[in-house]
Motif scaffolding. Structure first.
Motif, PDB file in Angstrom:
ATOM      1  N   ILE A 121      23.787  16.442  22.622  1.00 48.26           N
ATOM      2  CA  ILE A 121      22.807  17.474  22.960  1.00 48.26           C
ATOM      3  C   ILE A 121      23.520  18.753  23.387  1.00 48.26           C
ATOM      4  N   TRP A 122      24.561  18.589  24.221  1.00 49.84           N
ATOM      5  CA  TRP A 122      25.310  19.762  24.690  1.00 49.84           C
ATOM      6  C   TRP A 122      25.997  20.442  23.513  1.00 49.84           C
ATOM      7  N   HIS A 123      26.594  19.645  22.618  1.00 50.42           N
ATOM      8  CA  HIS A 123      27.296  20.212  21.466  1.00 50.42           C
ATOM      9  C   HIS A 123      26.331  20.987  20.578  1.00 50.42           C
ATOM     10  N   ASN A 124      25.160  20.415  20.320  1.00 54.16           N
ATOM     11  CA  ASN A 124      24.178  21.081  19.470  1.00 54.16           C
ATOM     12  C   ASN A 124      23.666  22.374  20.101  1.00 54.16           C
ATOM     13  N   ALA A 125      23.672  22.410  21.442  1.00 53.24           N
ATOM     14  CA  ALA A 125      23.193  23.605  22.134  1.00 53.24           C
ATOM     15  C   ALA A 125      24.251  24.694  22.201  1.00 53.24           C
ATOM     16  N   HIS A 126      25.529  24.338  21.971  1.00 56.36           N
ATOM     17  CA  HIS A 126      26.610  25.305  22.159  1.00 56.36           C
ATOM     18  C   HIS A 126      27.445  25.560  20.903  1.00 56.36           C
ATOM     19  N   TYR A 127      27.185  24.809  19.842  1.00 57.89           N
ATOM     20  CA  TYR A 127      27.967  24.993  18.614  1.00 57.89           C
ATOM     21  C   TYR A 127      27.037  25.246  17.432  1.00 57.89           C
ATOM     22  N   ARG A 151      25.735  31.441  22.449  1.00 59.05           N
ATOM     23  CA  ARG A 151      25.643  31.005  23.845  1.00 59.05           C
ATOM     24  C   ARG A 151      27.012  30.623  24.409  1.00 59.05           C
ATOM     25  N   LEU A 152      27.747  29.801  23.673  1.00 54.83           N
ATOM     26  CA  LEU A 152      29.066  29.374  24.139  1.00 54.83           C
ATOM     27  C   LEU A 152      30.049  30.535  24.100  1.00 54.83           C
ATOM     28  N   PHE A 153      29.943  31.392  23.075  1.00 52.31           N
ATOM     29  CA  PHE A 153      30.820  32.570  22.997  1.00 52.31           C
ATOM     30  C   PHE A 153      30.649  33.452  24.226  1.00 52.31           C
ATOM     31  N   GLN A 154      29.406  33.714  24.623  1.00 49.96           N
ATOM     32  CA  GLN A 154      29.166  34.568  25.775  1.00 49.96           C
ATOM     33  C   GLN A 154      29.713  33.939  27.052  1.00 49.96           C
ATOM     34  N   ARG A 214      30.496  32.045  15.701  1.00 48.48           N
ATOM     35  CA  ARG A 214      29.500  32.632  14.804  1.00 48.48           C
ATOM     36  C   ARG A 214      28.287  33.015  15.642  1.00 48.48           C
ATOM     37  N   LEU A 215      27.971  34.324  15.641  1.00 49.92           N
ATOM     38  CA  LEU A 215      26.854  34.792  16.447  1.00 49.92           C
ATOM     39  C   LEU A 215      25.524  34.588  15.746  1.00 49.92           C
ATOM     40  N   GLU A 252      27.619  37.268  10.968  1.00 48.29           N
ATOM     41  CA  GLU A 252      28.374  37.923  12.030  1.00 48.29           C
ATOM     42  C   GLU A 252      29.248  36.912  12.765  1.00 48.29           C
ATOM     43  N   PHE A 253      30.514  37.236  12.890  1.00 41.01           N
ATOM     44  CA  PHE A 253      31.487  36.379  13.566  1.00 41.01           C
ATOM     45  C   PHE A 253      32.227  37.203  14.613  1.00 41.01           C
ATOM     46  N   THR A 254      32.775  36.504  15.613  1.00 39.43           N
ATOM     47  CA  THR A 254      33.577  37.175  16.641  1.00 39.43           C
ATOM     48  C   THR A 254      34.832  36.361  16.920  1.00 39.43           C
ATOM     49  N   VAL A 255      35.813  37.057  17.494  1.00 31.30           N
ATOM     50  CA  VAL A 255      37.051  36.410  17.933  1.00 31.30           C
ATOM     51  C   VAL A 255      37.425  36.975  19.299  1.00 31.30           C
ATOM     52  N   ILE A 256      37.768  36.084  20.226  1.00 30.25           N
ATOM     53  CA  ILE A 256      38.321  36.509  21.516  1.00 30.25           C
ATOM     54  C   ILE A 256      39.825  36.288  21.455  1.00 30.25           C
ATOM     55  N   LEU A 257      40.590  37.370  21.582  1.00 31.65           N
ATOM     56  CA  LEU A 257      42.048  37.294  21.579  1.00 31.65           C
ATOM     57  C   LEU A 257      42.549  37.434  23.005  1.00 31.65           C
ATOM     58  N   THR A 258      43.157  36.403  23.524  1.00 34.72           N
ATOM     59  CA  THR A 258      43.688  36.461  24.886  1.00 34.72           C
ATOM     60  C   THR A 258      45.128  36.975  24.845  1.00 34.72           C
TER      61      THR A 258
END
Length: 442
Positions: free
Chosen positions: A266-272, A282-285, A347-348, A352-358
């Motif tokens: 359930i958590w995976h489906n809500a965040h992936y 949601r998970l990206f934010q 994937r937003l 549309e896709f995003t990347v966080i570069l640390t």
């Protein structure tokens, strides 16, 4: 005398009874009712005629059965269920005897003749009451033990008891089945002896329960030889003696594998994203918020890439949505191959896709990743055995130069992407240069 002095006798009784630990939790009614009825029953007994043989049997606690439960039997059953020990129950009768004798001697300073006979018969009646009470106490105790044993035996959850050294001294059937061991191979061993992977942490928690005399709930992952599940929750609870010292530890296991896997799903489906397997908006934010906090604490820069596919709509319209979905899935794989494991690709929605570069300390670090992405997505995709070409527009924003909050940072990268797309697509644009020049080289 018993009937006339019953209130003072009961007051003395109550004063003593409240010194017994289980009695401290009882109200006045619970303390007095049995004593009152037992005294009245004894008074009736004293008024009745009894032969020498009957009195002799009563002095041994062997009076003939009355056909109905006596108040002494009621008292014994109640005291057992109320947590009184045998000694505490007998102590109440001693106090009752002492209270009656005290008031009796005050009423009759010189005890002789019929008064002496009555007092003797009173002692015999008290002895009989003690015998009846303890017999009923033992009967109820034995039944409770049988019922408790049956419950433990029938319980689907593994339940066992450990001594103060952590050795098994009892294990129910569910425990032996879970461990895939015979009972004789468990008793006397510890979790460490049995080679359980969770034994070290389990032992620390057991010692904590033992010393603090408190319960503990924990979790562990372990595959027992029986193969029954691998996710478990457990409860440790102390067994306290009359002095409130721990004398043993009870442990209950519960297999929560199915529940845990369902919760994880359930958590995976809500965040992936279900299509690409990438983190969703949601998970990206959430991750962006955490990375911004980390960057602020460590005084390190952070870059966000916002990407929009060029030409995806044409593919979707010409080849159909199923082909479009496969293309998005392939794009996700290529994007993941272009960044490090510690970076986040998400994937937003739509294309549309995003990347966080640390740790992107300079523009050239982010630029290199963006060029790698542009080059990777420029290579043809094989969809339904035919090559499909698309490109990508990339916007780049930095924390804290371009924005200091997660939302503003994503918005800045989005604006830079829009400038790149309107400038001809298939290119990248930094937020700062898009603000000043309106474009960036591809």
């Amino acid at each position: 005398m018993i009937r006339s002095e019953i209130e003072p006798i009961l007051e003395d009784w109550e004063e003593f009874a409240t010194t017994i630990l289980p009695a401290m939790r009882m109200g006045k009614t619970g303390l007095r009712d049995h004593a009152r009825e037992m005294l009245l029953e004894i008074a009736d007994d004293l008024d009745s005629h009894q032969s020498e043989s009957e009195r002799a049997e009563k002095s041994k606690g062997k009076a003939p059965a009355k056909g109905q439960e006596s108040w002494a039997e009621v008292h014994g059953s109640d005291r057992q269920s109320s947590g009184f020990t045998v000694i505490e129950t007998v102590s109440e009768f001693r106090a009752l005897r002492a209270s009656v004798v005290s008031h009796w001697t005050k009423a009759h300073p010189t005890i002789s003749g019929p008064y002496l006979e009555d007092l003797t018969r009173f002692h015999e009646a008290i002895d009989q009451a003690v015998a009846e009470s303890l017999e009923q106490y033992a009967t109820v105790k034995e039944m409770d033990t049988r019922l408790f044993g049956a419950i433990l035996l029938a319980s689907p959850d593994p339940i066992y008891v450990l001594d103060l050294e952590g050795r098994f001294i009892y294990a129910n059937r569910a425990t032996t089945q879970l461990f895939a061991l015979n009972l004789e191979d468990i008793i006397g061993k510890t979790s460490v002896d049995l080679g359980f992977s969770f034994a070290s942490e389990f032992e620390r928690n057991r010692e904590k329960v033992m010393t603090e005399r408190s319960t503990y709930r924990g979790k562990f992952t372990h595959r027992f030889d029986s193969g029954q599940g691998d996710r478990f929750e457990y409860l440790l609870a102390p067994v306290l003696d009359g002095e409130q010292n721990t004398e043993a530890i009870i442990c209950v296991f519960q297999d929560v594998t199915e529940r845990t896997l369902a919760e994880e799903k359930i958590w995976h489906n809500a965040h992936y994203d279900l299509l690409t397997g990438l983190p969703n908006r949601r998970l990206f934010q959430d991750r962006l918020e955490q990375e911004v906090k980390h960057a602020k604490r460590s005084n390190l820069p952070l870059a966000v890439l916002f990407m929009d596919l060029d030409g995806f709509k044409d593919v979707n319209d010409s080849l159909g949505h199923e082909a479009g979905d496969r293309l998005l899935s392939d794009v996700a794989k290529r994007l993941s191959d272009c960044v490090r494991e510690e970076d986040t690709v998400a994937r937003l929605g739509g294309d549309e896709f995003t990347v966080i570069l640390t740790g992107a300390e300079q523009h050239k670090d982010a630029e290199q990743v963006a060029r790698t992405i542009i080059d990777a997505l420029a290579q043809p995709f094989l969809i339904d055995k035919q090559p499909v070409r698309i490109s990508v527009s990339v916007g780049i924003a930095f924390y804290p130069i371009d924005a200091s909050t997660p939302g503003a940072l994503l918005e800045a990268a989005d604006k830079a992407m829009f400038v790149a797309k309107t400038a001809g697509a298939n290119r990248m644009c930094f937020f700062a240069s898009s603000e000043h020049t309106g474009e960036s080289p591809s």
